[in-house]
Design an enzyme around this catalytic site. Structure first.
Site, short mmCIF file in Angstrom:
data_model
loop_
_atom_site.label_atom_id
_atom_site.label_comp_id
_atom_site.label_asym_id
_atom_site.label_seq_id
_atom_site.Cartn_x
_atom_site.Cartn_y
_atom_site.Cartn_z
N LYS A 60 42.05 44.67 110.45
CA LYS A 60 43.29 43.89 110.33
C LYS A 60 43.89 44.16 108.95
O LYS A 60 43.20 44.02 107.94
CB LYS A 60 42.95 42.40 110.48
CG LYS A 60 44.11 41.54 110.84
CD LYS A 60 43.69 40.09 110.96
CE LYS A 60 43.55 39.64 112.38
NZ LYS A 60 43.53 38.17 112.52
N ASP A 111 43.99 26.30 113.97
CA ASP A 111 44.83 27.28 114.66
C ASP A 111 44.19 27.67 115.99
O ASP A 111 44.16 28.85 116.35
CB ASP A 111 45.04 28.50 113.75
CG ASP A 111 46.34 29.24 114.09
OD1 ASP A 111 47.17 28.67 114.82
OD2 ASP A 111 46.52 30.37 113.61
N GLY A 149 46.93 45.13 118.48
CA GLY A 149 47.87 44.01 118.55
C GLY A 149 48.42 43.73 117.17
O GLY A 149 48.02 44.38 116.19
N GLU A 150 49.33 42.78 117.10
CA GLU A 150 49.91 42.43 115.81
C GLU A 150 50.23 40.95 115.78
O GLU A 150 50.87 40.42 116.69
CB GLU A 150 51.18 43.26 115.56
CG GLU A 150 51.76 42.99 114.20
CD GLU A 150 52.59 44.14 113.66
OE1 GLU A 150 52.87 45.08 114.43
OE2 GLU A 150 52.96 44.08 112.46
N GLY A 151 49.77 40.25 114.76
CA GLY A 151 50.09 38.83 114.60
C GLY A 151 50.81 38.60 113.29
O GLY A 151 51.33 39.55 112.68
N GLY A 152 50.83 37.35 112.83
CA GLY A 152 51.54 37.00 111.60
C GLY A 152 50.93 37.67 110.37
O GLY A 152 51.63 37.88 109.37
N PHE A 153 49.66 37.99 110.39
CA PHE A 153 48.99 38.59 109.24
C PHE A 153 49.37 40.06 109.08
O PHE A 153 49.56 40.55 107.99
CB PHE A 153 47.47 38.44 109.42
CG PHE A 153 46.65 38.84 108.22
CD1 PHE A 153 46.35 37.92 107.22
CD2 PHE A 153 46.16 40.13 108.10
CE1 PHE A 153 45.58 38.29 106.13
CE2 PHE A 153 45.39 40.51 107.01
CZ PHE A 153 45.09 39.59 106.02
N GLY A 154 49.49 40.73 110.25
CA GLY A 154 49.80 42.16 110.23
C GLY A 154 49.16 42.84 111.42
O GLY A 154 48.62 42.18 112.30
N PRO A 155 49.22 44.19 111.45
CA PRO A 155 48.68 44.92 112.61
C PRO A 155 47.14 44.94 112.63
O PRO A 155 46.50 44.86 111.58
CB PRO A 155 49.23 46.33 112.42
CG PRO A 155 49.51 46.45 110.96
CD PRO A 155 49.83 45.08 110.45
N1 LIG Z 1 38.02 41.76 116.55
C1 LIG Z 1 38.93 42.14 117.44
N2 LIG Z 1 38.59 42.94 118.47
C2 LIG Z 1 39.51 43.33 119.39
N3 LIG Z 1 40.82 42.98 119.36
C3 LIG Z 1 41.23 42.20 118.33
C4 LIG Z 1 40.32 41.75 117.32
N4 LIG Z 1 41.01 40.97 116.44
C5 LIG Z 1 42.27 40.94 116.90
N5 LIG Z 1 42.43 41.68 118.02
C6 LIG Z 1 43.66 41.90 118.79
O1 LIG Z 1 44.76 41.90 117.92
C7 LIG Z 1 45.70 40.89 118.35
C8 LIG Z 1 46.40 40.33 117.12
O2 LIG Z 1 45.52 39.47 116.45
P1 LIG Z 1 46.00 38.52 115.30
O3 LIG Z 1 44.91 37.53 115.12
O4 LIG Z 1 46.39 39.33 114.12
O5 LIG Z 1 47.33 37.85 115.83
P2 LIG Z 1 47.61 36.71 116.90
O6 LIG Z 1 46.38 35.85 117.07
O7 LIG Z 1 48.15 37.33 118.13
O8 LIG Z 1 48.74 35.88 116.21
P3 LIG Z 1 48.61 34.89 114.96
O9 LIG Z 1 49.00 35.66 113.75
O10 LIG Z 1 49.58 33.82 115.28
O11 LIG Z 1 47.19 34.43 114.87
C9 LIG Z 1 44.88 39.89 119.15
O12 LIG Z 1 45.64 39.18 120.07
C10 LIG Z 1 43.86 40.80 119.84
O13 LIG Z 1 44.43 41.33 121.00
MG LIG Z 2 45.05 35.48 115.77
#
Ligand SMILES: Nc1ncnc2c1ncn2[C@@H]1O[C@H](COP(=O)(O)OP(=O)(O)OP(=O)(O)O)[C@@H](O)[C@H]1O
Ligand SMILES: [Mg+2]
Length: 382
Positions: free
Chosen positions: A114, A209, A86-92
């Site tokens: 991450k 958050d 997945g990918e959020g605000g921090f990165g992939p």
């Molecule tokens: N420890 C982990 N094990 C399995 N999947 C993970 C793990 N950490 C993150 N992910 C996957 O990566 C995705 C992205 O996570 P991330 O926390 O970077 O972004 P987000 O929560 O979707 O957005 P935001 O940046 O707003 O927090 C998650 O929704 C999840 O599906």
């Molecule tokens: Mg997150």
């Protein structure tokens, strides 16, 4: 995906100092004076390599591993797209695998890596916050940080891999199986315990958050909180946090925090209420694809939560009636209180845990759709 909101500028009021890191069991609050946590303000002013070296010394007791970029490249097949979680605000976020030869004392295991997107909005401070909070706070309902990497401009974080991904994926992804009532209650309880733990450490942590995408799920649906990039040490004594830059995610942030910047543990309780409502309804907090009156889940659903006749309109129809009526009413009343406009009537997270403990163990037996057979006029007369 819901959007991060940011207004104006932030006041950091973090202060505290050093070492001795206990490992905590579930429901075991930290004893006052048993140790003092290292805080973000001790380090965040400097991103120099020396400061990061000092950090690794300060956190030596936390058993965090420091990885090289090459080690993480190897573990993730060079951050291949096929391993992208997945990918959020921090990165992939990529799935990777460590074999038992990588480090002494580190077992063979899948991991989630991450990687800070160097052109992204979040940055060094979030990376550091994650290491400082998760390096020192361990609990069955917080995701485990295994280690980190800091090489030139690269910043990475390595976590235990959570096989069922985020609650957001499980609850809202179109082709995912419907989560049964008992699983939703288990997730609600686990996440509540994680938040209660943060609020009860001797220097409380405001998570800031809390949302469905930050609740990760283990294979048995044990919920664990992730993402401490926005977490803040709570104010001490009579002090209060007033922030002029509001951080968080649209729809989840408490109204008083959005309007005045006033931040307390009760702001987290509001966000918890939003997630509880998402679990109850199976609907996202904000969705512009719904009819305009329903864009905001809280505005639409909250007035119906206390009315048993209307409650059935908001409960997730995909449950097909497979939920206990009394339990659903209790959860609805709890969500209603957590979503109070003013912080005072909101319960504490330990109140929430106590209520949810009583609502576990419903046996979801699928009995098929309810069929109503209308009696014809001729049969009535017979
Ligand atoms: N420890 C982990 N094990 C399995 N999947 C993970 C793990 N950490 C993150 N992910 C996957 O990566 C995705 C992205 O996570 P991330 O926390 O970077 O972004 P987000 O929560 O979707 O957005 P935001 O940046 O707003 O927090 C998650 O929704 C999840 O599906
Ligand atoms: Mg997150």
């Amino acid at each position: 995906m819901t959007k991060k909101i940011t207004w104006k500028s932030i006041i950091f009021t973090l202060n505290c100092y050093r070492t001795d890191y206990p490992t905590l069991q579930e429901n075991q609050p930290l004893k006052q004076g048993s140790f003092q946590r290292l805080c973000l303000s001790d380090i965040s002013n400097s991103s120099s390599p020396q400061a990061i070296d000092d950090l690794s010394i300060s956190l030596a007791g936390s058993k965090l591993h420091i990885f090289s970029l090459d080690e993480l490249k190897e573990a993730t097949h060079n951050f291949s797209w096929s391993n992208l979680l997945g990918e959020g605000g921090f990165g992939p976020v990529h799935k990777g695998f460590f074999d038992d030869k990588l480090r002494r004392g580190l077992k063979a295991q899948p991991v989630a890596v991450k990687r800070l997107d160097l052109s992204g909005l979040q940055g060094h401070r979030e990376w550091l916050a994650e290491i400082i909070f998760l390096g020192q706070l361990q609990h069955p309902h917080l995701v485990k940080l295994i280690g980190y990497c800091y090489e030139e401009e690269h910043r990475l974080l390595v976590y235990e891999y959570m096989p069922r991904g985020s609650l957001e994926n499980q609850l809202f992804r179109r082709y995912s199986a419907v989560l049964p009532w008992s699983t939703r209650m288990k997730i609600a309880l686990g996440a509540a315990k994680g938040l209660a733990f943060l609020h009860e450490v001797d220097k409380p942590v405001i998570y800031r958050d809390f949302k469905a995408s930050n609740i990760l799920l283990d294979s048995d649906y044990t919920a664990k909180l992730s993402d401490f990039g926005l977490a803040k040490d709570g104010p001490e004594g009579e002090e209060t946090h007033v922030t002029t830059r509001v951080m968080g995610t649209q729809g989840y942030a408490a109204p008083e925090y959005v309007m005045t910047g006033h931040l307390t543990t009760k702001s987290d309780v509001y966000s918890y209420g939003v997630v509880l409502l998402e679990l109850l309804t199976g609907k996202r907090v904000v969705d512009k694809n719904r009819p305009s009156k329903e864009h905001s889940l809280v505005e639409w659903a909250r007035p119906m939560l206390r009315d048993p006749k209307k409650l059935y309109r908001v409960i997730d129809p995909r449950l097909e009636g497979q939920f206990p009526a009394r339990g659903a009413r209790k959860v609805a009343a709890l969500a209603y209180k957590c979503l109070s406009h003013h912080p005072n009537p909101r319960p504490t997270m330990s109140d929430v845990v106590a209520i949810l403990e009583t609502l576990q163990g419903f046996d979801d037996v699928f009995i098929g759709p309810f069929v109503y057979v209308a009696i014809g006029e001729d049969q009535k007369e017979a």
